[in-house]
Scaffold this motif. Structure first.
Motif, mmCIF file in Angstrom:
data_model
loop_
_atom_site.group_PDB
_atom_site.id
_atom_site.type_symbol
_atom_site.label_atom_id
_atom_site.label_comp_id
_atom_site.label_asym_id
_atom_site.label_seq_id
_atom_site.Cartn_x
_atom_site.Cartn_y
_atom_site.Cartn_z
ATOM 1 N N PRO A 1 3.965 -4.663 -0.501
ATOM 2 C CA PRO A 1 4.281 -5.432 -1.862
ATOM 3 C C PRO A 1 3.574 -4.529 -3.119
ATOM 4 O O PRO A 1 4.156 -4.481 -4.250
ATOM 5 C CB PRO A 1 3.383 -6.722 -1.954
ATOM 6 C CG PRO A 1 3.493 -7.042 -0.296
ATOM 7 C CD PRO A 1 3.214 -5.597 0.212
ATOM 8 N N ASP A 2 2.376 -3.881 -3.002
ATOM 9 C CA ASP A 2 2.034 -3.272 -4.212
ATOM 10 C C ASP A 2 1.954 -1.616 -4.169
ATOM 11 O O ASP A 2 1.199 -1.178 -4.739
ATOM 12 C CB ASP A 2 0.652 -3.750 -4.760
ATOM 13 C CG ASP A 2 -0.734 -3.591 -3.609
ATOM 14 O OD1 ASP A 2 0.022 -2.976 -2.688
ATOM 15 O OD2 ASP A 2 -1.632 -3.758 -3.841
ATOM 16 N N HIS A 3 2.773 -1.073 -3.092
ATOM 17 C CA HIS A 3 2.746 0.189 -2.693
ATOM 18 C C HIS A 3 1.411 0.850 -2.710
ATOM 19 O O HIS A 3 1.126 1.884 -2.826
ATOM 20 C CB HIS A 3 3.354 0.941 -3.828
ATOM 21 C CG HIS A 3 4.680 0.473 -4.348
ATOM 22 N ND1 HIS A 3 5.728 0.471 -2.946
ATOM 23 C CD2 HIS A 3 5.512 0.183 -5.232
ATOM 24 C CE1 HIS A 3 6.719 -0.094 -3.617
ATOM 25 N NE2 HIS A 3 6.919 -0.122 -4.869
ATOM 26 N N SER A 4 0.447 0.017 -1.888
ATOM 27 C CA SER A 4 -0.747 0.734 -2.034
ATOM 28 C C SER A 4 -1.048 1.443 -0.436
ATOM 29 O O SER A 4 -1.845 2.261 -0.357
ATOM 30 C CB SER A 4 -1.952 -0.383 -1.784
ATOM 31 O OG SER A 4 -1.840 -1.363 -1.089
ATOM 32 N N VAL A 5 -0.181 0.921 0.608
ATOM 33 C CA VAL A 5 -0.365 1.446 1.844
ATOM 34 C C VAL A 5 0.943 2.142 2.324
ATOM 35 O O VAL A 5 0.985 2.634 3.516
ATOM 36 C CB VAL A 5 -0.714 0.397 2.885
ATOM 37 C CG1 VAL A 5 -2.168 -0.250 2.539
ATOM 38 C CG2 VAL A 5 0.303 -0.633 2.981
#
Ligand code: FES
Ligand code: FES
Ligand code: FES
Ligand code: FE
Ligand code: FE
Ligand code: FE
Lengths: 456, 177, 456, 177, 177, 456
Positions: free
Chosen positions: E60-64
């Motif tokens: 969802p927040d493009h962190s992984v």
């Protein structure tokens, strides 16, 4: 149509012939080849036999209220001008100069008394008649101008403010084509004194997906709401993420009404009817415009989703002001739309917001905002629809689906599957089930589709 | 409404310009990172946010080709917050998995303000968006913003997004512009 | 060609067969199916039967003046190298290594003595001969290098500095193909002492439109100027938006000259001839290079538009320095161009500016600027042409045009339509009308097109 | 000619940089809004405006791949004014209705001027253009400009537009670059 | 790792910002002009340069969604120099003739540095690339750079290129990002 | 296959029938029509008869080590999920809900116990079984859930950690399909104690080119190295631009091994074997995992390029740390890849880096960096391959290649052409030549291709 007649159809390749026969064999048991949702050859056939042959909505009269008003529209992928002439008559004109084919109109809306073709200056009036041919006396001595007006759509008619055109001169009339389905159209389009009007121009976007997926869905697919639109349940405090099964029962699922379909929800006792119109708008509704049975049903209506084959759909529902979240203020919205074919597995959605013409400016603004919050390219509901329709088209174009002849399942409502029952006491026309848990209208859309494709 | 061209812009060397530029860049970063709550906090509660439908009218100076009644988005703060809440629900399928976006903000112009607590900012926006194995989408247009100074922070009070496309080349408008 | 022969053509689908027969039936009365301007299957046939069979211009000799000079060109959509070898001979070589097919040349122009294929290093000299095969002694003991040079275009020839190629070994010679049409080519390409030369590289752009629309237009469509190019009338103070009907009469419309066509305007008494060449350039023209009749006509020429089938056109005209607006300074410009097919309804225009080689640098610069102001991607005239040709292709691809078999009108000049008369005292060859108000050359282009497509 | 890379650029914090940036942004705004007369007024009467044809020569550092003789545009002020006059005539069909454009100006670099009344500016330009229902077009390249101070205003004295495309992906070049 | 959004950016009016902007613009100019040796000289010998593979994980927040092990490029200075040497060899067929590129650098953000000899810079990058008669390619993403002050010049010490595309729409990655 | 059988194949157009017969006639003499590398109709046939019928690699087991781990993959262009279920079994599931066809999985990798279809909520477990149908009791009373699980690939099997799937239920087993070719696969995939593992996700990019060009090349095209990859010779001080012909002789060219091919280089006396694995990694290799003959050959291996038909290839080679340039440090790298068809003349490359699972983290990082420097979208070698394959596809789609039936040359190694000889003392299976100067494996790939296409 008999098998013999079909075999004799010279325009169908053996592959398409097999495909259509296959649909024919298993549609009634609710099995349909997945590949019909994305097949280039089939798509061309749909353009020829459905969009160039059925009645297609091209505009709402309120888009062109004044003489000379016009909008550019498409039937299938073809470019047409819908215009009101100086006498107030509506014409549907092929946007192509009779001289060499140039499009005579480039602006997608406007007001004009004349279309002057840029190429050589042939000029047509707003009824399509050819009125000026430069150098005519010297160059076109025998040209009969009366024979060289813009091509008019072979048939044009209106119903409840909606303008339809049909490119097949031999097709039945619009009245016959819609048949009893007008009974349901009236509820949304034909009850407001002074009529309905569009709130500006259609919202348009181009997306992956097959037009049939959208048409089927709007013809009645209440089953998808609890899953696909679950995110919207979090927007209302009273649901907060939970679906409301109790409400699902109060349905009338119009599985077949002259080849069209709809799905209605009736209001529970404590809920407002008349599509959640607030009192100020309800007061604009006129029982004299409809039958007593229609009026009675409308008074108990919460919402309707409906599709008139092939690609005209509408939703008429209610809610609260976006972001308000409190369920007490009554507000209704209505969006009608077209699923325009734009290539295999691709559609352009045109979505209009419609309001009662005599409602207050403040009401129209609120209704417009509510509609935008739900439907249209940014709609909190429609966003999710777009991705599943695109995703169906993606799997449908797989070679494996073709080779293994994978079938999708439209069995809900077929013999013995569902508790849904045909209602005998339903006030309206058509084959109507007592709940949403059946897919009859979707099979109806496909049956209609098949019969048009099978007709040479 | 839409196309008043002004030549009395604030110089790029002015602190106000720097403030506006930073605000826009931060906003773009938050939106690309899908940090929608933090983005909401950059907006004034009184925000008027609108993305009008663009038409193909014959309109030599593009002054009348934006609809005044039809909108792709027409939002209050609460309506925007509702959209964010949807994305946070875990069931907003259209963005599961999320689309990947990149906002290119350029041509930033800041208008000498009449009131010291407001700034009018124009910028050009190109959004590249891609999701799954669908082809990438490009949305583009000009934004006309009004920033307002609230409690020592700039917040967005008005936004008008003037898209260049009449028919949006996008699966859906599930992004903020 | 007889109907029987056609029916026996195994490469034509029934649909195309019907379409071509339909053209055949009504072309002479000036009616042509709109859909021929955008049909994917027809487009493929055009590539096979026209572009891979007719003489196509590929370069001007001045583009490759020195040994080793080359340019990349296309015939239809196919990639070819046009090169001058070490002996000064021009070759047209298929850009594809004989080993595995890799393109041996990537740069679109340059000078080289060798083409070394990057993949495995087979190397060809600038006449196309295979000269190096790495590891030949060990790996290709029996390979006869003489059989594995680059493919040469089956036929190649030049006329007045223009290099043409033909992919059909059995086609008639270039001289036969152009026939008497060279009479008109000479006026523009063959009167300057020292010859003509290009002003640099072609200006190229890719646009919507069918190549036939452009070819027809340049073969003679004076009718369109007053309407489509009206904006340019505002650029000269003497016209200021009004068209000049008086000038339109002094025409020679070459409706058919060996299957090609042209449209000429002769100078009025007070107007300069020789395409408005200024005296310094007129003094470079040599009466000995043409016949007296050609010289006489040239001395009265204001401008010419012409098309050699299929896709070679040129314009030779005059004007004043852009922005100057005053009609006193004489200046000529010339642009030749190709309408390259790039898919159904799509063309790439290649547009060269041509000047007399021995003219002054200052004249060439002025002529170049004038040409750019009128023709090319940014041309004040050509801009408008591009949009109508694109718009014809748009309406031509509509399903309705196909289903209803819509016909465009090419009747100007057919029996009894126009005042235009064939001139019996015209000095040049071909069927020539006395004014521009007829569309004979455009029907000629289509007749030529039809006869090539009908040939199996 | 075309690719002298300089590292002695004017700092972005310099007023001259701000002037040039503002000039370019204003120009882009005027052109996107089709305010051609006002744009003409930003040009020096002595302007040399040229868009050379780009070739696909083998040219490792792109120093010789621009034609020195063939041009998409090769203009004096009067030639440009003539083009504007055409658009104003009401009969320039190619732009009726007008195309919708958006100019993205970035990578602005200003050269320390030898003469104080001139500025050399390089910028990258991406033009998004769409008209009717044709697919959108993207034109892009670098601009090398010379601005000159005339009567207290910067005006464009020279422009060289170095396009990246050898064959322009556009229906026509009916836009100013 | 990838998406720490910071709001304490250096003002655009700060000299450090101007330095970073100039550095990025100069770099883009050198790369577009294929002056690779000069570009190498802008890099620290200790550079860590990486372009991770992007995945389409639900993130969802493009962190992984950026791979930590798979890379399109994973380079030391010497590895980069080797690539440059290849281009200089005269036999790097993939770039004979060379592709034509244009880099659009925008949304430049500079982080208030902890150490005065370092600057952290984020920017958005759009690369337009075209070669021969193949269709143009667009590569885009965010760059997270660390510049370091060496001998009075800024040099690139770390670069992380966060592409938006999971599958690169390019014939090859024969360009530096 | 007899000519009669072919004629009876109803799915082949006459044009394709002719094309395949033409290949058949001249393939053995090393002549192949250029157009097979870019033909839309042929491409569709390849999807149907090769990619939907042969064994295709879909993943490496180390990509999905844990229960619930999954990756999205394509077979041809079709979307499949490769997942490890809760019992550790691998499944290859068609990514399409059995209800209406929606893709049940959108993320291209992850871990899940359930796939919930967004549209209506049908839910499948990680073995593909349908476990939840919302409202089932009311709506789907007769639906047998066991019949409506996700479609499983008809066949699935693994070899040395590689997961293969086959969409033809009647195809031979994977073991039969690979046959003796496993002997060569073992050398790269089957000698490390603890097995091999991927270094993260595949590097992917979409490029112009035909998948066959790439498959042929990796099956054995040593001839191209000295020319196409010459630039890389400048990266090592010991070569500095010169090729090394002396090394070229120590080859084993596996021209045919059950329809697959490979090309090996053996180490010279002073060169390391075992693919240049450093001692720390050599110590991980286990002679007990292979035969003595395999172990012996491996101990002398410098590198291998290989293709298992249709589109699985790998390279296993060695070098020095990028930029280091000194030839003393031993380092190995390995990349396996798929050439995924993405339309005529278009492929998507998926390239994985593979390392021995038990090697040190430092070694894996160095090997990964070395692999990236050579192969993948940015690879110093692979960059050059991409452009020639794209360029072959460009010339192959020309109309002239079709009309004149241009043939490419695959004659190296045919009767009397090359010095290459079949080795009789080669320890491994297949038809193996003693040097690289022959194109047998490439003809093998095409023969395999032809026989699949000829099978109705
Ligand atoms: S095409 Fe319309 S007037 Fe000629
Ligand atoms: S393809 Fe040209 S040498 Fe092999
Ligand atoms: S399509 Fe999957 S649940 Fe209906
Ligand atoms: Fe829905
Ligand atoms: Fe014209
Ligand atoms: Fe290679």
């Amino acid at each position: 149509m008999s098998i013999e007649a079909r075999v004799a159809d010279p325009r169908l390749s053996p592959r398409l012939r097999d495909l259509l026969d296959d649909v024919d064999r298993t549609l009634e048991e609710g099995l349909v080849p997945l590949r019909i949702y994305n097949d280039p050859e089939l798509y061309e056939l749909e353009l020829e036999r459905i969009f160039a042959r059925c009645w297609v909505c091209v505009a709402h009269e309120s888009e062109i209220p004044n003489p000379g008003d016009y909008v550019l529209r498409t039937i299938g992928e073809d470019p047409w001008i819908v215009i009101r002439d100086d006498n107030g008559l509506v014409h549907v004109l092929f946007n192509s100069c009779r001289h060499r084919g140039t499009q005579v109109c480039g602006a997608d809306q406007g007001n004009t008394d004349l279309f002057r073709c840029p190429y050589h200056g042939w000029t047509y009036d707003n009824s399509g008649a050819l009125v000026v041919v430069p150098e005519r006396l010297e160059a076109y001595k025998r040209l009969d101008l009366r024979e060289w007006g813009l091509h008019q759509a072979p048939q044009m008619d209106t119903y409840q403010g909606l303008i339809f055109a049909c490119l097949d001169p031999d097709a039945p009339s619009l009245a016959d084509y819609l048949g009893d389905f007008t009974w349901y159209m009236d509820l949304s389009f034909g009850m407001a004194r002074g009529g309905m009007e569009v709130v500006g121009e259609p919202n348009r976007w181009v997306m992956a997906g097959d037009w049939k997926s959208a048409a089927e869905n709007f013809s009645g697919d209440p089953y998808h709401t609890a899953s696909l639109h679950r995110s919207t349940f979090f927007l209302r405090p009273e649901t907060n993420g939970r679906s409301q099964p109790s409400q699902i029962g109060l349905r009338g699922n119009v599985a077949d009404c002259n080849g069209h379909g709809a799905s209605l929800i009736l209001a529970a006792q404590d809920q407002p009817g008349f599509f959640s119109y607030p009192p100020e708008v309800v007061s604009l509704l006129d029982p004299a415009m409809v039958s007593p049975a229609q009026w009675d049903l409308a008074s108990r209506m919460r919402f309707i989703f409906a599709t008139a084959f092939p690609n005209f759909s509408w939703v008429h529902s209610g809610g609260t002001d976006p972001g308000n979240g409190v369920g007490t203020r009554r507000l209704s919205y209505m969006s009608f739309r077209q699923w325009q074919p734009r290539g295999p597995g691709k559609i352009e959605v045109w979505s209009w917001v419609l309001v009662p013409k005599e409602a207050s400016a403040e009401y129209k603004d609120r209704s417009n905002r509510l509609s935008i919050a739900h439907f249209g390219a940014s709609g909190n509901m429609e966003q999710d629809d777009t991705v599943v329709w695109g995703s169906i088209a993606r799997s449908a174009r797989s070679v494996y689906a073709r080779k293994a002849n994978l079938k999708i399942n439209l069995q809900m409502g077929t013999e013995g599957m569902s508790e849904a029952k045909v209602m005998t006491d339903w006030p309206g026309p058509g084959l109507v089930y007592d709940r949403g848990l059946e897919e009859g209208s979707q099979r109806t859309i496909l049956r209609h589709w098949l019969s048009e494709l099978n007709r040479p | 409404m839409t196309h008043t061209v002004t030549s009395s812009y604030v110089k790029a060397s002015d602190p106000l310009y720097a403030d506006c530029l930073e605000w826009l860049n931060l906003e773009a970063e938050l939106l690309d990172a899908r940090r929608f709550r933090e983005w909401l906090d950059m907006l004034s509660q009184d925000i008027d946010y609108r993305v009008p439908v663009r038409t193909g009218r014959n309109d030599p100076d593009h002054s009348v080709s934006f609809s005044t009644t039809a909108f792709h988005m027409l939002e209050t703060w609460h309506a925007l917050e509702e959209r964010v809440r949807r994305f946070e629900s875990g069931y907003a399928w259209s963005e599961i998995p999320p689309s990947r976006t990149r906002r290119f903000v350029s041509n930033v112009r800041v208008l000498q303000p009449g009131m010291s607590h407001e700034a009018q900012v124009k910028s050009n926006l190109l959004v590249y968006r891609v999701r799954g194995d669908l082809p990438p989408e490009l949305l583009c247009g000009e934004r006309q913003d009004v920033l307002v100074r609230e409690h020592d922070r700039w917040r967005l009070l008005r936004r008008l997004v003037l898209l260049d496309q009449t028919s949006l080349p996008t699966q859906n408008l599930g992004v903020f512009l």
